[in-house]
Design a protein around this motif. Structure first.
Motif, PDB file in Angstrom:
ATOM      1  N   PHE A 177       0.848  -1.194   0.000  1.00  0.00           N
ATOM      2  CA  PHE A 177       0.000   0.000   0.000  1.00  0.00           C
ATOM      3  C   PHE A 177       0.885   1.246   0.000  1.00  0.00           C
ATOM      4  O   PHE A 177       1.533   1.537   1.012  1.00  0.00           O
ATOM      5  CB  PHE A 177      -0.920   0.022   1.224  1.00  0.00           C
ATOM      6  N   ARG A 178       0.909   1.957  -1.111  1.00  0.00           N
ATOM      7  CA  ARG A 178       1.680   3.199  -1.164  1.00  0.00           C
ATOM      8  C   ARG A 178       1.073   4.255  -0.249  1.00  0.00           C
ATOM      9  O   ARG A 178       1.759   5.135   0.256  1.00  0.00           O
ATOM     10  CB  ARG A 178       1.709   3.697  -2.611  1.00  0.00           C
ATOM     11  N   ASP A 179      -0.228   4.167  -0.028  1.00  0.00           N
ATOM     12  CA  ASP A 179      -0.960   5.055   0.866  1.00  0.00           C
ATOM     13  C   ASP A 179      -1.080   4.362   2.225  1.00  0.00           C
ATOM     14  O   ASP A 179      -1.610   3.253   2.310  1.00  0.00           O
ATOM     15  CB  ASP A 179      -2.340   5.323   0.267  1.00  0.00           C
ATOM     16  N   GLN A 180      -0.581   5.000   3.294  1.00  0.00           N
ATOM     17  CA  GLN A 180      -0.552   4.354   4.614  1.00  0.00           C
ATOM     18  C   GLN A 180      -1.715   4.778   5.516  1.00  0.00           C
ATOM     19  O   GLN A 180      -1.722   4.446   6.709  1.00  0.00           O
ATOM     20  CB  GLN A 180       0.773   4.666   5.331  1.00  0.00           C
ATOM     21  N   ARG A 181      -2.703   5.477   4.988  1.00  0.00           N
ATOM     22  CA  ARG A 181      -3.788   5.971   5.838  1.00  0.00           C
ATOM     23  C   ARG A 181      -4.605   4.840   6.459  1.00  0.00           C
ATOM     24  O   ARG A 181      -4.907   4.856   7.657  1.00  0.00           O
ATOM     25  CB  ARG A 181      -4.702   6.909   5.039  1.00  0.00           C
ATOM     26  N   GLY A 182      -4.971   3.849   5.658  1.00  0.00           N
ATOM     27  CA  GLY A 182      -5.750   2.735   6.188  1.00  0.00           C
ATOM     28  C   GLY A 182      -4.994   1.952   7.241  1.00  0.00           C
ATOM     29  O   GLY A 182      -5.562   1.511   8.252  1.00  0.00           O
ATOM     30  N   ILE A 183      -3.690   1.784   7.030  1.00  0.00           N
ATOM     31  CA  ILE A 183      -2.856   1.072   8.006  1.00  0.00           C
ATOM     32  C   ILE A 183      -2.865   1.807   9.340  1.00  0.00           C
ATOM     33  O   ILE A 183      -3.033   1.205  10.410  1.00  0.00           O
ATOM     34  CB  ILE A 183      -1.411   0.938   7.486  1.00  0.00           C
ATOM     35  N   ALA A 184      -2.684   3.121   9.287  1.00  0.00           N
ATOM     36  CA  ALA A 184      -2.613   3.916  10.517  1.00  0.00           C
ATOM     37  C   ALA A 184      -3.913   3.851  11.306  1.00  0.00           C
ATOM     38  O   ALA A 184      -3.905   3.692  12.538  1.00  0.00           O
ATOM     39  CB  ALA A 184      -2.269   5.368  10.179  1.00  0.00           C
ATOM     40  N   VAL A 185      -5.052   3.973  10.616  1.00  0.00           N
ATOM     41  CA  VAL A 185      -6.346   3.933  11.305  1.00  0.00           C
ATOM     42  C   VAL A 185      -6.591   2.553  11.914  1.00  0.00           C
ATOM     43  O   VAL A 185      -7.072   2.428  13.049  1.00  0.00           O
ATOM     44  CB  VAL A 185      -7.478   4.319  10.332  1.00  0.00           C
ATOM     45  N   ALA A 186      -6.263   1.503  11.167  1.00  0.00           N
ATOM     46  CA  ALA A 186      -6.446   0.147  11.689  1.00  0.00           C
ATOM     47  C   ALA A 186      -5.608  -0.089  12.927  1.00  0.00           C
ATOM     48  O   ALA A 186      -6.064  -0.703  13.910  1.00  0.00           O
ATOM     49  CB  ALA A 186      -6.102  -0.874  10.607  1.00  0.00           C
ATOM     50  N   LEU A 187      -4.381   0.413  12.942  1.00  0.00           N
ATOM     51  CA  LEU A 187      -3.510   0.228  14.107  1.00  0.00           C
ATOM     52  C   LEU A 187      -4.044   0.988  15.317  1.00  0.00           C
ATOM     53  O   LEU A 187      -3.976   0.490  16.452  1.00  0.00           O
ATOM     54  CB  LEU A 187      -2.091   0.687  13.762  1.00  0.00           C
ATOM     55  N   ALA A 188      -4.566   2.185  15.107  1.00  0.00           N
ATOM     56  CA  ALA A 188      -5.156   2.938  16.220  1.00  0.00           C
ATOM     57  C   ALA A 188      -6.326   2.171  16.824  1.00  0.00           C
ATOM     58  O   ALA A 188      -6.482   2.112  18.057  1.00  0.00           O
ATOM     59  CB  ALA A 188      -5.612   4.315  15.739  1.00  0.00           C
ATOM     60  N   ALA A 189      -7.151   1.558  15.983  1.00  0.00           N
ATOM     61  CA  ALA A 189      -8.294   0.782  16.476  1.00  0.00           C
ATOM     62  C   ALA A 189      -7.831  -0.444  17.253  1.00  0.00           C
ATOM     63  O   ALA A 189      -8.398  -0.794  18.307  1.00  0.00           O
ATOM     64  CB  ALA A 189      -9.177   0.366  15.306  1.00  0.00           C
ATOM     65  N   LEU A 190      -6.785  -1.110  16.769  1.00  0.00           N
ATOM     66  CA  LEU A 190      -6.274  -2.302  17.463  1.00  0.00           C
ATOM     67  C   LEU A 190      -5.656  -1.950  18.811  1.00  0.00           C
ATOM     68  O   LEU A 190      -5.793  -2.702  19.790  1.00  0.00           O
ATOM     69  CB  LEU A 190      -5.256  -3.018  16.576  1.00  0.00           C
ATOM     70  N   ILE A 191      -4.967  -0.817  18.886  1.00  0.00           N
ATOM     71  CA  ILE A 191      -4.393  -0.391  20.162  1.00  0.00           C
ATOM     72  C   ILE A 191      -5.503  -0.084  21.159  1.00  0.00           C
ATOM     73  O   ILE A 191      -5.417  -0.444  22.346  1.00  0.00           O
ATOM     74  CB  ILE A 191      -3.468   0.828  19.957  1.00  0.00           C
ATOM     75  N   ALA A 192      -6.564   0.581  20.693  1.00  0.00           N
ATOM     76  CA  ALA A 192      -7.706   0.858  21.573  1.00  0.00           C
ATOM     77  C   ALA A 192      -8.316  -0.443  22.088  1.00  0.00           C
ATOM     78  O   ALA A 192      -8.629  -0.571  23.285  1.00  0.00           O
ATOM     79  CB  ALA A 192      -8.757   1.666  20.807  1.00  0.00           C
ATOM     80  N   LEU A 193      -8.458  -1.417  21.205  1.00  0.00           N
ATOM     81  CA  LEU A 193      -9.002  -2.710  21.615  1.00  0.00           C
ATOM     82  C   LEU A 193      -8.086  -3.412  22.606  1.00  0.00           C
ATOM     83  O   LEU A 193      -8.549  -4.047  23.563  1.00  0.00           O
ATOM     84  CB  LEU A 193      -9.212  -3.584  20.369  1.00  0.00           C
ATOM     85  N   GLY A 194      -6.779  -3.270  22.410  1.00  0.00           N
ATOM     86  CA  GLY A 194      -5.829  -3.889  23.327  1.00  0.00           C
ATOM     87  C   GLY A 194      -5.910  -3.318  24.732  1.00  0.00           C
ATOM     88  O   GLY A 194      -5.949  -4.056  25.722  1.00  0.00           O
ATOM     89  N   PHE A 195      -5.954  -1.990  24.850  1.00  0.00           N
ATOM     90  CA  PHE A 195      -6.072  -1.373  26.176  1.00  0.00           C
ATOM     91  C   PHE A 195      -7.396  -1.754  26.845  1.00  0.00           C
ATOM     92  O   PHE A 195      -7.434  -2.033  28.056  1.00  0.00           O
ATOM     93  CB  PHE A 195      -5.963   0.150  26.069  1.00  0.00           C
ATOM     94  N   ALA A 196      -8.478  -1.763  26.062  1.00  0.00           N
ATOM     95  CA  ALA A 196      -9.770  -2.154  26.633  1.00  0.00           C
ATOM     96  C   ALA A 196      -9.726  -3.583  27.139  1.00  0.00           C
ATOM     97  O   ALA A 196     -10.268  -3.897  28.209  1.00  0.00           O
ATOM     98  CB  ALA A 196     -10.869  -1.987  25.580  1.00  0.00           C
ATOM     99  N   GLY A 197      -9.054  -4.461  26.399  1.00  0.00           N
ATOM    100  CA  GLY A 197      -8.953  -5.850  26.826  1.00  0.00           C
ATOM    101  C   GLY A 197      -8.120  -6.022  28.087  1.00  0.00           C
ATOM    102  O   GLY A 197      -8.480  -6.810  28.976  1.00  0.00           O
ATOM    103  N   VAL A 198      -7.018  -5.281  28.187  1.00  0.00           N
ATOM    104  CA  VAL A 198      -6.177  -5.373  29.385  1.00  0.00           C
ATOM    105  C   VAL A 198      -6.961  -4.995  30.635  1.00  0.00           C
ATOM    106  O   VAL A 198      -6.833  -5.628  31.689  1.00  0.00           O
ATOM    107  CB  VAL A 198      -4.927  -4.476  29.230  1.00  0.00           C
ATOM    108  N   LEU A 199      -7.810  -3.974  30.530  1.00  0.00           N
ATOM    109  CA  LEU A 199      -8.508  -3.455  31.705  1.00  0.00           C
ATOM    110  C   LEU A 199      -9.905  -4.039  31.919  1.00  0.00           C
ATOM    111  O   LEU A 199     -10.446  -3.929  33.020  1.00  0.00           O
ATOM    112  CB  LEU A 199      -8.614  -1.935  31.596  1.00  0.00           C
TER     113      LEU A 199
END
Length: 403
Positions: free
Chosen positions: A273-295
């Motif tokens: 993907f020459r355009d990294q916008r979708g990657i960045a948004v997906a990673l932000a969502a996964l990090i949010a899910l990770g913190f929610a899961g930890v707590l």
């Protein structure tokens, strides 16, 4: 190109890669080693929880402050000499902070933070200079080595401390050993090589007026903020969910280790993907899910699953942030200037994360308010990624800004 010239170029490239790998292995261990030992440090020195918060936040502030001087050092001395100098600084800082009372711990931490800050900025410029066509791949090598070094430190300091019957001094002091090894081998590898030319100056002040540079900085700052929340608070979070102190240190090690998986995925994703916008948004969502899961996820299985998810996503986010320095820049000098700006301002922004988490935890007595803050930072990271991930470069943005 003659055989001799090709051979010299190949040898130079190998030496550069060795230096990048050795430096990376030593860059994260001083940070990840502290959180598992924090309880022992507070008990032994008789310091408060506030001191612990300062100790975990101070390195991030140093990463921001000292990143601004790195491009100037790079221009004067060249990348290789700067990196070897950073290893010397790290060796001194790691040794000092394990020797004496609370003030030497803080002073050594400042020294360590200075060395890491300058190295963090120099490496992307070095990669852009010598491997301009392979920025994502070499950046992945660098970030994987950083995460593996950090994972080993987080996982081993508590067992090593118990084996040596030392609450924190000896295990923290031993973090200097891999730094010393990296320094000795790195110096030997570069011995006899012609001194590389100092990097040309670039108009770094112009970047502060370019929106794209600020967008990359915002992405770097938001993902770094959550990374240092993990370094400083993940052991405390998982202990609140019922894990033992040893398991909490191991969880931080696991989280750091699996970051390598995320880092390795970045060059593959960037190639596709020459355009990294979708990657960045997906990673932000996964990090949010990770913190929610930890707590919030059921313990212990759900917590461990969330720790792994958080590690993979954060490893990829850090790898993407560093890769953007090269992808958004036309040359190595601009890469180093953007790296200095994004890491300087970004880490200063990130320093607020661990402090605010601690403040909210103290004020509310629970983890709900900190989780809401973390989810808000994830949302800001997604917005920054939508802007920084566009397939444009700073030279065009600068011309547009001045038009």
């Amino acid at each position: 190109m003659s055989t001799g010239v090709r051979g010299t170029a190949s040898t130079t490239a190998v030496a550069t890669i060795v230096l990048i790998v050795l430096t990376a292995l030593a860059l994260r261990t001083p940070f990840t080693a502290v959180a598992p030992l924090l309880e022992g440090i507070q008990r032994d020195l008789g310091v408060s929880t506030t001191f612990g918060g300062v100790l975990t936040t101070l390195p991030v502030v140093c990463l921001g402050v000292f990143a601004f001087v790195a491009p100037r050092l790079r221009q004067r001395f060249g990348d290789e000499r700067v990196l070897l100098g950073c290893l010397v600084v790290l060796l001194v800082g790691n040794s000092v902070r394990a020797l004496g009372p609370a003030w030497t711990l803080l002073a050594g931490t400042v020294v360590v933070g200075a060395g890491i800050a300058v190295a963090n900025v120099a490496v992307p410029g070095l990669i852009k200079r010598d491997f301009a066509e392979r920025v994502p791949v070499l950046t992945a090598v660098h970030t994987v080595c950083m995460t593996l070094g950090g994972a080993l430190a987080a996982s081993l300091v508590v067992p090593v401390g118990r084996a040596l019957d030392s609450a924190w001094r000896l295990p923290l002091g031993l973090v200097a050993v891999p730094v010393l090894v990296a320094l000795l081998i790195g110096a030997a590898v570069l011995r006899g090589r012609p001194r590389a030319a100092a990097a040309p100056a670039t108009g770094s002040a112009v970047l502060w007026r370019v929106p794209l540079a600020w967008q990359v900085t915002a992405f770097m700052g938001t993902q770094s903020s959550m990374a240092y929340v993990v370094f400083g608070w993940l052991p405390t979070m998982v202990q609140a969910r019922g894990l033992s102190p040893a398991a909490a240190g191991f969880a931080l090690g696991v989280q750091a280790a699996v970051q390598a998986v995320g880092s390795l995925a970045v060059p593959l994703l960037c190639r596709r993907f020459r355009d990294q916008r979708g990657i960045a948004v997906a990673l932000a969502a996964l990090i949010a899910l990770g913190f929610a899961g930890v707590l919030l996820a059921p313990a212990p299985g759900g917590v461990w699953t969330a720790v792994v998810l958080l590690g993979v996503a954060q490893g990829a986010a850090f790898g993407l942030a560093v890769t953007l320095f090269g992808l958004r820049s036309p040359d190595s000098s601009t890469t180093a200037a953007l790296s200095g700006m994004a890491q300087g301002a970004g880490y200063l922004l990130a320093a607020a994360g661990p402090l605010l988490i601690g403040l909210l935890r103290d004020l509310t007595g629970g983890w709900t308010a900190p989780l809401v803050l973390l989810l808000g930072i994830c949302a800001a990271m997604a917005v920054a990624g939508l802007l920084a991930g566009r397939p444009v470069q700073l030279d065009r943005s600068a011309r547009d800004a001045s038009a």
